[in-house]
Design an enzyme around this catalytic site. Structure first.
Site, PDB file in Angstrom:
ATOM      1  N   LYS A   1      47.449  40.804  47.038  1.00 17.52           N
ATOM      2  CA  LYS A   1      47.148  40.895  45.604  1.00 17.52           C
ATOM      3  C   LYS A   1      48.080  41.883  44.921  1.00 17.52           C
ATOM      4  CE  LYS A   1      42.607  40.724  44.147  1.00 17.52           C
ATOM      5  NZ  LYS A   1      41.189  41.161  44.229  1.00 17.52           N
TER       6      LYS A   1
HETATM    7  O1  G3P Z   1      37.535  40.054  41.704  1.00 17.13           O
HETATM    8  C1  G3P Z   1      37.548  40.905  40.604  1.00 17.13           C
HETATM    9  C2  G3P Z   1      36.298  41.684  40.496  1.00 17.13           C
HETATM   10  O2  G3P Z   1      36.118  42.495  41.632  1.00 17.13           O
HETATM   11  C3  G3P Z   1      36.153  42.461  39.240  1.00 17.13           C
HETATM   12  O3  G3P Z   1      34.839  42.330  38.904  1.00 17.13           O
HETATM   13  O4  G3P Z   1      32.743  42.887  37.809  1.00 17.13           O
HETATM   14  O5  G3P Z   1      34.466  44.675  38.201  1.00 17.13           O
HETATM   15  O6  G3P Z   1      34.859  42.939  36.507  1.00 17.13           O
HETATM   16  P1  G3P Z   1      34.178  43.259  37.787  1.00 17.13           P
END
Ligand code: G3P
Length: 297
Positions: A113
């Site tokens: 990534k």
């Molecule tokens: O895969 C991306 C994720 O981990 C981000 O999620 O909920 O932190 O926006 P969030």
């Protein structure tokens, strides 16, 4: 258990192999996993060490990350395990690539990534030329997705683009519209980039991803468990995604733009506030586990 596998691959967004196993027993399979510095910082073993007063050296951090993905790797299917490089605003593409090359050797099914920035895309371009599978993360605009497509044309393996739905919703924009726009734009492409819908906060968003037929979706254990608690429903043809904020108000639509995918990758506007904010959060979480944050270069 799901009796019929959906077209969309299901990934666990997390940093704990135990969670992957739990989801596997609920759904019957897990196609892949995505990890990132924030999720790794939350891993129970890393948290245990930090709470007991032991922060990690850079080498220990990398060793722990490696151990975690080596445990997850055999649990998942062919969507692989995404491993994120450390990148702050001064990390060069060459520094990201060096990390990516090392991480790619950790497990046989790695996707590396890189953030959706100029340096991140340079690293992604060099990676695909070297046969390293990539997942470009922190994507918040159609232009960024166009740039990812153009930068990774040389890839022989599918390239993942991770648009973050929930974080767009957080600021009142309909993140699902971005997914639709990218899908529509890629219809005129060679098909080498797969949409990996990320930052999923609700079962409704998960179902909307299935309804749209995105190639992959990654969701945290909390969302996958509530989907399982509802009996793992799949959207039928009458399914409508509501796209509302936490107060039930409609989110602002993100309009589709006509974008020429044949342009060079660096002709697109990559700048995005949410990408910058996301990098800052990852850096803070990553450095929070470290003994000497200043040693990260
Ligand atoms: O895969 C991306 C994720 O981990 C981000 O999620 O909920 O932190 O926006 P969030």
């Amino acid at each position: 258990m799901l009796t019929k596998k959906p077209k969309t691959k299901i990934l666990v967004d997390g940093g704990d192999p135990e969670e992957t196993l739990r989801i596997k027993s609920l759904i019957g399979f897990v196609d892949g996993q995505t990890t990132n510095p924030s999720l790794i910082a939350k891993n129970p073993e890393i948290q245990r060490r930090i709470i007991s007063g032991h922060k990690l050296s850079l080498a220990e951090q990398s060793e722990e990350y490696k151990k975690i993905v080596q445990k997850i790797s055999p649990l998942v299917g062919d969507a692989g395990v995404s491993i994120e490089v450390f990148a702050n605003f001064s990390t060069t593409a060459e520094q990201m690539l060096a990390q990516g090359e090392d991480m790619f050797s950790w497990i046989p099914n790695a996707y590396i990534k890189y953030p959706c920035t100029y340096e991140g895309l340079r690293a992604a371009q060099m990676s695909v030329e070297r046969g390293i599978r990539v997942n470009v993360t922190l994507c918040f605009s159609q232009e960024q997705a166009a740039s990812i497509y153009a930068a990774t044309r040389a890839s022989k393996a599918p390239v993942y683009v991770s648009p973050f739905i929930g974080r767009l919703d957080d600021r009142g924009e309909n993140g699902m519209d971005l997914i639709r726009a990218i899908q529509q734009m890629y219809k005129a492409s060679d098909g080498h980039v797969y949409v990996l819908a990320a930052s999923i906060r609700t079962v409704d968003q998960l179902l909307a991803c299935f309804a749209l037929g995105v190639e992959l979706v990654t969701a945290p254990i909390r969302v996958l468990e509530s989907w399982a608690a509802k009996g793992l429903p799949m959207p039928d043809r009458n399914f409508v995604y509501r796209g509302v904020d936490t107060d039930g108000k409609p989110l602002k639509p993100i309009p589709y733009k006509d974008i020429d995918l044949t342009k060079p990758w660096n002709a697109f506007n990559l700048r995005n506030d949410l990408t910058r904010k996301g990098i800052k959060t990852f850096v803070t979480d990553f450095e929070g586990t470290l003994l000497r944050p200043e040693s990260v270069g």
